[in-house]
Design a protein around this motif. Sequence first.
Motif, PDB file in Angstrom:
ATOM      1  N   ALA A  78      36.467  55.761  42.454  1.00 44.09           N
ATOM      2  CA  ALA A  78      37.926  55.813  42.331  1.00 44.09           C
ATOM      3  C   ALA A  78      38.609  55.298  43.597  1.00 44.09           C
ATOM      4  CB  ALA A  78      38.383  57.235  42.030  1.00 44.09           C
ATOM      5  N   LEU A  79      38.064  55.619  44.767  1.00 45.89           N
ATOM      6  CA  LEU A  79      38.639  55.130  46.015  1.00 45.89           C
ATOM      7  C   LEU A  79      38.588  53.606  46.088  1.00 45.89           C
ATOM      8  CD1 LEU A  79      37.273  57.706  48.623  1.00 45.89           C
ATOM      9  CD2 LEU A  79      39.659  57.384  47.923  1.00 45.89           C
ATOM     10  N   ALA A  80      37.457  53.024  45.715  1.00 43.86           N
ATOM     11  CA  ALA A  80      37.338  51.563  45.717  1.00 43.86           C
ATOM     12  C   ALA A  80      38.376  50.942  44.791  1.00 43.86           C
ATOM     13  CB  ALA A  80      35.931  51.148  45.306  1.00 43.86           C
ATOM     14  N   CYS A  81      38.555  51.524  43.620  1.00 43.54           N
ATOM     15  CA  CYS A  81      39.549  51.014  42.677  1.00 43.54           C
ATOM     16  C   CYS A  81      40.967  51.244  43.179  1.00 43.54           C
ATOM     17  CB  CYS A  81      39.366  51.675  41.313  1.00 43.54           C
ATOM     18  SG  CYS A  81      37.856  51.208  40.470  1.00 43.54           S
ATOM     19  N   GLY A  82      41.196  52.370  43.871  1.00 40.70           N
ATOM     20  CA  GLY A  82      42.530  52.683  44.360  1.00 40.70           C
ATOM     21  C   GLY A  82      43.026  51.669  45.379  1.00 40.70           C
ATOM     22  N   PHE A  83      42.199  51.332  46.368  1.00 42.28           N
ATOM     23  CA  PHE A  83      42.607  50.345  47.366  1.00 42.28           C
ATOM     24  C   PHE A  83      42.825  48.973  46.722  1.00 42.28           C
ATOM     25  CE2 PHE A  83      40.356  53.304  50.373  1.00 42.28           C
ATOM     26  CZ  PHE A  83      41.496  53.666  51.072  1.00 42.28           C
ATOM     27  N   THR A  84      41.952  48.607  45.818  1.00 35.75           N
ATOM     28  CA  THR A  84      42.120  47.326  45.135  1.00 35.75           C
ATOM     29  C   THR A  84      43.348  47.348  44.237  1.00 35.75           C
ATOM     30  OG1 THR A  84      39.711  47.110  45.117  1.00 35.75           O
ATOM     31  CG2 THR A  84      40.947  45.597  43.741  1.00 35.75           C
ATOM     32  N   GLY A  85      43.598  48.487  43.604  1.00 36.82           N
ATOM     33  CA  GLY A  85      44.763  48.604  42.734  1.00 36.82           C
ATOM     34  C   GLY A  85      46.065  48.385  43.475  1.00 36.82           C
ATOM     35  N   LEU A  86      46.153  48.842  44.719  1.00 38.45           N
ATOM     36  CA  LEU A  86      47.345  48.603  45.518  1.00 38.45           C
ATOM     37  C   LEU A  86      47.530  47.107  45.781  1.00 38.45           C
ATOM     38  CD1 LEU A  86      47.024  51.545  48.058  1.00 38.45           C
ATOM     39  CD2 LEU A  86      48.699  51.333  46.218  1.00 38.45           C
ATOM     40  N   CYS A  87      46.423  46.396  45.971  1.00 35.31           N
ATOM     41  CA  CYS A  87      46.502  44.943  46.149  1.00 35.31           C
ATOM     42  C   CYS A  87      46.990  44.269  44.869  1.00 35.31           C
ATOM     43  CB  CYS A  87      45.147  44.385  46.569  1.00 35.31           C
ATOM     44  SG  CYS A  87      44.582  44.936  48.190  1.00 35.31           S
ATOM     45  N   TYR A  88      46.484  44.738  43.723  1.00 33.99           N
ATOM     46  CA  TYR A  88      46.977  44.242  42.441  1.00 33.99           C
ATOM     47  C   TYR A  88      48.483  44.453  42.326  1.00 33.99           C
ATOM     48  CZ  TYR A  88      42.785  43.074  39.678  1.00 33.99           C
ATOM     49  OH  TYR A  88      41.678  42.471  39.164  1.00 33.99           O
ATOM     50  N   ALA A  89      48.943  45.619  42.746  1.00 32.08           N
ATOM     51  CA  ALA A  89      50.361  45.956  42.620  1.00 32.08           C
ATOM     52  C   ALA A  89      51.218  44.982  43.421  1.00 32.08           C
ATOM     53  CB  ALA A  89      50.597  47.390  43.089  1.00 32.08           C
ATOM     54  N   GLU A  90      50.815  44.656  44.648  1.00 21.45           N
ATOM     55  CA  GLU A  90      51.599  43.714  45.449  1.00 21.45           C
ATOM     56  C   GLU A  90      51.598  42.327  44.827  1.00 21.45           C
ATOM     57  OE1 GLU A  90      51.814  41.699  49.893  1.00 21.45           O
ATOM     58  OE2 GLU A  90      51.299  43.810  49.675  1.00 21.45           O
ATOM     59  N   LEU A  91      50.432  41.846  44.421  1.00 25.45           N
ATOM     60  CA  LEU A  91      50.367  40.514  43.837  1.00 25.45           C
ATOM     61  C   LEU A  91      51.190  40.420  42.559  1.00 25.45           C
ATOM     62  CD1 LEU A  91      46.591  39.640  44.326  1.00 25.45           C
ATOM     63  CD2 LEU A  91      48.533  38.585  45.479  1.00 25.45           C
ATOM     64  N   SER A  92      51.121  41.442  41.733  1.00 25.04           N
ATOM     65  CA  SER A  92      51.848  41.400  40.468  1.00 25.04           C
ATOM     66  C   SER A  92      53.350  41.464  40.678  1.00 25.04           C
ATOM     67  CB  SER A  92      51.397  42.550  39.562  1.00 25.04           C
ATOM     68  OG  SER A  92      51.724  43.806  40.126  1.00 25.04           O
ATOM     69  N   SER A  93      53.809  42.050  41.785  1.00 22.81           N
ATOM     70  CA  SER A  93      55.247  42.109  42.040  1.00 22.81           C
ATOM     71  C   SER A  93      55.767  40.803  42.633  1.00 22.81           C
ATOM     72  CB  SER A  93      55.567  43.280  42.971  1.00 22.81           C
ATOM     73  OG  SER A  93      55.008  43.058  44.257  1.00 22.81           O
ATOM     74  N   GLY A 261      40.109  48.813  33.741  1.00 24.25           N
ATOM     75  CA  GLY A 261      41.295  48.942  32.896  1.00 24.25           C
ATOM     76  C   GLY A 261      42.539  49.305  33.671  1.00 24.25           C
ATOM     77  N   PHE A 262      42.394  49.853  34.914  1.00 29.37           N
ATOM     78  CA  PHE A 262      43.595  50.216  35.659  1.00 29.37           C
ATOM     79  C   PHE A 262      44.426  48.983  36.009  1.00 29.37           C
ATOM     80  CE2 PHE A 262      40.928  49.017  39.226  1.00 29.37           C
ATOM     81  CZ  PHE A 262      41.830  48.440  40.104  1.00 29.37           C
ATOM     82  N   GLU A 263      43.773  47.807  36.087  1.00 29.52           N
ATOM     83  CA  GLU A 263      44.498  46.592  36.447  1.00 29.52           C
ATOM     84  C   GLU A 263      45.550  46.240  35.399  1.00 29.52           C
ATOM     85  OE1 GLU A 263      41.902  43.215  36.533  1.00 29.52           O
ATOM     86  OE2 GLU A 263      40.725  43.944  34.853  1.00 29.52           O
ATOM     87  N   THR A 264      45.430  46.799  34.196  1.00 23.98           N
ATOM     88  CA  THR A 264      46.431  46.549  33.161  1.00 23.98           C
ATOM     89  C   THR A 264      47.811  46.980  33.631  1.00 23.98           C
ATOM     90  OG1 THR A 264      44.715  47.041  31.531  1.00 23.98           O
ATOM     91  CG2 THR A 264      46.976  46.936  30.732  1.00 23.98           C
ATOM     92  N   VAL A 265      47.873  48.015  34.448  1.00 26.02           N
ATOM     93  CA  VAL A 265      49.162  48.482  34.963  1.00 26.02           C
ATOM     94  C   VAL A 265      49.825  47.401  35.792  1.00 26.02           C
ATOM     95  CG1 VAL A 265      50.307  50.214  36.388  1.00 26.02           C
ATOM     96  CG2 VAL A 265      48.391  50.874  34.931  1.00 26.02           C
TER      97      VAL A 265
END
Length: 517
Positions: A78-93, A261-265
């Motif tokens: 979950a930690l690995a996905c969490g840090f990557t998910g924040l990167c996804y969030a910036e790129l998607s914005s 699947g979290f990247e869908t967000v």
Amino acid sequence: MADASRPLDRWRQALHRKSIDVVVADTERAGLQRKLGAGSLLILGIANILGAGIYVMTGEAAASFAGPAVLLSFVLAALACGFTGLCYAELSSVIPVSGSAYSYCYVTLGEGCAWALGWMVILEYVLSASAVAAGFAGYLTSLLGDIGVHVPAWLATSTITALQQDGHTVLANSGGLNLVAALAVLAAACVLIAGVSQSALVNAVLVVIKVGVLVSFIAVGARYVDSAHWQPFLPANEGGFAYGWPGVLRAAAMLFFAYLGFETVSMAASETRNPRRDVPFGILGSLVVCTLLYVAAGAVLTGIVPFRELGVPDPVALAVDRMGWPWFAVLIKIGALTGLGSVLLANGYGVSRVAVNIGRDGLLPGLFARVHRTRRTPWLGNLTFGVIAAVLAALLPIGVLGDLICLGIASAFIVVCIAVMWLRSARPELRGGFRVPLGGVWIGKAWIGTVPVLGIVLCLTMMAPVLGDMVQQVRRGDPLAALILAGYVMAGALVYVFYGQRRGRRLAHAAVHASES
């Protein structure tokens, strides 16, 4: 025009990037409505994460690698996905376009990196569908057995089986063929070809079913927990990756798949009212909720069944059977099938839509971007990937599928983390609705972010034990997983060099001439 067959020109083509300004302008003209809030994104994240991890992979991870300490493996993944998910969030914005990581990479690191990432994302989704189908087959055959319909074991057993010896994976021929799993994948492909649309209401209903089933399992199963099964919590290492901290890391790599699947967000950033606040809430919130559910369910699972007995494709079904409540077992298995079925559809949807974007750029044959005239679905892509996933589900065990999925996911996540740092370095003036926290440092003209670096380190941590185990398999004469991975990478390189570069170049020139006329 320069000769595109020269190595230098091929290199320049691989570094060619789409214009961020053009991509953003195209998105604005698309007129997407910003109507999603934090709650909608949270539901979307849970809907796409929850299911396959706890229902399929937890048993194998506990039985072969971590024991009861599989709970720690969930947290690490979950930690690995969490840090990557924040990167996804910036790129998607900043780059609110379809295609997710593939599109982000195309406008930041260039065509070559985008192709490599897109190729690995396709692998990730296809293998995920195969692994979920194997779990689906396990629960379906168990449920049919409860009502008196007994499916022959060879029809629900993969041709290759994975056994653990001295802490490493050994492959063997079972003589079976998992046709039940293959048919499940093909059925999901047919549903997607038919054009079933998913609404927020459907997602919400699926989330209620998934969460309700798991909460019921946790609440009822807690009464049957024998704490002696948790002793020792972290079994002593027995060599290789069999238990101990090496086993915890190895299990975390396998359970990496549980959070796919979290990247869908992040894909929904362009349709979110307040992406700076709501996208990270959706990503982190769904990861936290699913991790808590995974940890609680994993604790009950290992408390009911001794962890060495959990190496089956349907561990939750095994646990509820041990409770001795036949009606409750049927209810849980139906809920598991519902959840796994929705994940099968989500995987098929995801891979076909990524392939549509790659096909439109000319890097894949046009059939992957071709949409059915009446159904309005990429039916040829759905059919192609469905057949491939069905074959893999029939032949390969969950353990091998999970390892290959880990390598595909981690590779894609690493590229996403690098893309964030490139974008900050090359275009610091661009600001979207969200930026990764914890800052970073500038080294010359390069920005090195704390969150992206942590994401890269943890993703490499996920990959290391899988690659180590794969090397040991080759040394013992079991090169199957390594050959699949090497063959796939080689095929991707050949497709790009001899097809994608040429066709992509022609489409790019045609677009330039069209804009000038």
